[in-house]
Design an enzyme around this catalytic site. Structure first.
Site, PDB file in Angstrom:
ATOM      1  N   GLU A 135       0.755  -0.820   0.129  1.00 36.23           N
ATOM      2  CA  GLU A 135       0.273   0.190  -0.180  1.00 36.23           C
ATOM      3  C   GLU A 135       0.793   1.049  -0.292  1.00 36.23           C
ATOM      4  OE1 GLU A 135      -2.326   1.941  -1.611  1.00 36.23           O
ATOM      5  OE2 GLU A 135      -3.992   0.685  -0.344  1.00 36.23           O
ATOM      6  N   GLY A 184      -5.531  -2.491  -3.701  1.00 36.92           N
ATOM      7  CA  GLY A 184      -6.516  -2.750  -2.270  1.00 36.92           C
ATOM      8  C   GLY A 184      -7.365  -2.234  -2.697  1.00 36.92           C
ATOM      9  N   ASP A 185      -7.920  -0.484  -3.628  1.00 39.92           N
ATOM     10  CA  ASP A 185      -8.626   0.751  -2.874  1.00 39.92           C
ATOM     11  C   ASP A 185      -9.006   0.277  -5.211  1.00 39.92           C
ATOM     12  OD1 ASP A 185      -6.267   1.510  -4.556  1.00 39.92           O
ATOM     13  OD2 ASP A 185      -5.842   3.836  -3.940  1.00 39.92           O
ATOM     14  N   ASP A 232      -2.856  -2.822 -29.044  1.00 41.23           N
ATOM     15  CA  ASP A 232      -4.262  -2.833 -29.376  1.00 41.23           C
ATOM     16  C   ASP A 232      -4.370  -2.983 -30.877  1.00 41.23           C
ATOM     17  OD1 ASP A 232      -4.746  -1.505 -26.718  1.00 41.23           O
ATOM     18  OD2 ASP A 232      -4.797   0.306 -28.292  1.00 41.23           O
ATOM     19  N   ASN A 259     -10.607   3.715 -27.340  1.00 34.23           N
ATOM     20  CA  ASN A 259     -11.726   4.154 -27.541  1.00 34.23           C
ATOM     21  C   ASN A 259     -12.417   2.875 -27.855  1.00 34.23           C
ATOM     22  OD1 ASN A 259     -10.321   6.150 -25.735  1.00 34.23           O
ATOM     23  ND2 ASN A 259     -10.369   7.545 -27.119  1.00 34.23           N
TER      24      ASN A 259
END
Length: 506
Positions: free
Chosen positions: A227, A304-305, A443, A426
């Site tokens: 973290e 973790g977030d 891509d 996109n």
């Protein structure tokens, strides 16, 4: 589900099972039992016969669990192929084999990011993005594109606070990026960042884009996400002794106990594990990492977030109770090598000939006189026939090249504009000049399979394998079979993503 085996360790191949003891049998024999065990490719206990993972089918949203072929064996890929024939499938659950119900499911939004799916959840992985073989038997890994994530915020038995633990994972050493964070391991239970030392997870990639966390060479590297930092050692910035790990299969290990932790790694197909770092926690006894504040949640493919911009491929991994010895981990590595991971064909159905010129005709009823065409950098569909002018015929023709981002798939170069390739940007299909960047190559790489409506071919994005070439409103997209965008609409999906591939007009 039967209780996992606690038999003594062994690594010799047998007929009835993959090897004579699974990784979690080895950890148990070493006194550090698995408290979470995840794999879509095989059983991780010698006697495990329970569910490995769950599929959801795009045609009717029906679900099916996939089991090992035998106790302790490889996943039943044939069952998946039969269930998913003529449609798309997603991996909805990766079951915990330890018996503690630490299953991984679709990750919810977090402090760093909301996912692009409904209610902010992350994407689920395609069931067909990462085919492999183990001892010659087909199986599928978890190909995690950006914004794809799995999580368990109600863990049972994983390490919390400063408790000791170990973990390993087998990754694809060629699938990574510089984004936060392709992780597997211990994270916060509330999907937010409460501060330093609340995580202890394996990270694989080339850093978080901030310049923190690097090793020798250009990467990718195995590091620890503790973290607020990807740590290559006790130093926050750089470990010159941390090698680039780019073998096709990488065994990655992180383990920690009070003010001591280690990173280990090796080639998942051959050779031993090497200790890449072994030392004190970052900042020593005066630092916030000296006494960890782990929360025990389990993550895969995200931070973790819910930092969800990274990519990678996961085949198997476990978390243990207690700090495993190097000897135990060495035996686990021998077990992984004995499993004989190998790449499998990314394409299915009618093949494409490298170097040929092809056209791609729409098969949707009422539009079957239209072809994939480029207008400058826009990819759309137009009516093309024998009376069309030569310029249009050229723009409806593409040279098939070996995949720029993965040689097992294909890239499509414009006939009339050499050096320009179809790519996605996109979610739209566009025609751009090859700039030789990693992102362009990925891509512009697409895999082929039998047309989902039974005609021709469907062309799947290699880097976003839930997404296929689709014509929608006359424009070319990479679209999923259901999703947050209008062009992901399920109506006529199978027809819209199926094309008859013929010799090019020019």
């Amino acid at each position: 589900m039967p209780a996992p085996s606690k038999i003594a360790m062994g690594v010799a191949a047998t007929v009835g099972t993959l090897v004579s003891a699974g990784p979690c049998d080895i950890y148990a024999a070493g006194g550090t039992p698995c408290v979470a065990a995840h794999s879509t490719t095989r059983a991780l206990y010698d006697r495990y016969t329970g569910s490995l993972y769950q599929l959801k089918r795009g045609s009717d949203d029906q679900r099916r669990d996939i089991f090992p072929l035998t106790a302790g064996g490889v996943a039943d890929a044939a069952s998946q192929d039969k269930f998913c024939a003529g449609t798309t499938c997603l991996i909805t659950v990766i079951y915990d084999q330890s018996g503690r119900s630490n299953d991984l499911t679709q990750a919810p939004p977090g402090g760093a990011a909301h996912g692009p799916e409904i209610d902010g959840y992350d994407y689920l992985a395609s069931a067909v993005g990462a085919p492999v073989t183990l001892n010659g038997q087909k199986a599928y890994g978890v190909f995690s594109s950006p914004f794809t994530g799995y999580r368990n915020d109600r863990p049972n038995g994983t390490a919390i606070n400063d408790e000791s633990e170990g973990m390993y994972a087998v990754f694809d050493g060629t699938h990574f990026n510089t984004a936060c964070c392709f992780d597997y391991g211990n994270a916060e239970i509330h999907n937010d960042d409460p501060g330093n030392a609340h995580m202890e997870a394996i990270y694989f990639g080339t850093g978080d884009g901030s310049g923190r966390g690097s090793g020798a060479g250009s990467g990718p590297w195995i590091m620890a996400d503790l973290e607020n930092g990807l740590f290559p050692s006790e130093d926050h910035i750089h470990n010159p002794n941390l090698p680039t790990m780019n073998s096709r299969f990488v065994t990655a290990v992180v383990k920690g106990e009070h003010n001591h932790w280690a990173i280990r790694g090796g080639n998942g197909q051959q050779g031993p594990l090497n200790t890449l770092f072994d030392g004190v926690r970052p900042d020593g006894p005066n630092g916030e990492y000296f006494k960890m504040k782990k929360e025990g949640a389990i993550i895969l493919g995200i931070g973790g977030d819910n930092s969800n911009g990274a990519q990678g491929t996961f085949y198997e991994g476990v978390m243990t109770s207690g700090y495993p010895t190097d000897d135990t981990e060495n035996k686990v590595q021998a077990n992984i090598v004995a499993a004989k991971y190998a790449p499998a064909n990314l394409n299915s159905g009618p093949g494409l000939q490298i170097g040929s010129s092809v056209s791609l005709r729409v098969t949707t009823p009422g539009y079957s006189d239209r072809y994939i065409v480029h207008d400058s950098d826009t990819v759309d569909t137009q009516v093309v026939n024998s009376n069309s002018d030569y310029g249009l015929k050229q723009r409806a023709s593409f040279h098939v090249r070996q995949g720029l981002g993965n040689g097992g798939c294909y890239s499509f170069e414009s006939v009339d504009s050499p050096g320009q390739f179809v790519r996605h940007s996109n979610y739209k299909l566009v025609l751009n000049q090859n700039d030789n960047s990693k992102i362009f190559h990925e891509d512009a790489t697409f895999c082929s399979q039998a047309g989902l409506n039974g005609q021709g071919n469907s062309i799947r994005s290699w880097s976003y394998p839930t997404r296929y070439w689709r014509h929608f409103g006359g424009i070319g997209y990479i679209a999923s079979n259901g999703g947050p965008h209008d062009f992901d609409n399920k109506g006529f999906f199978n027809d819209d993503v199926s094309f008859v591939v013929s010799t090019g007009f020019a």
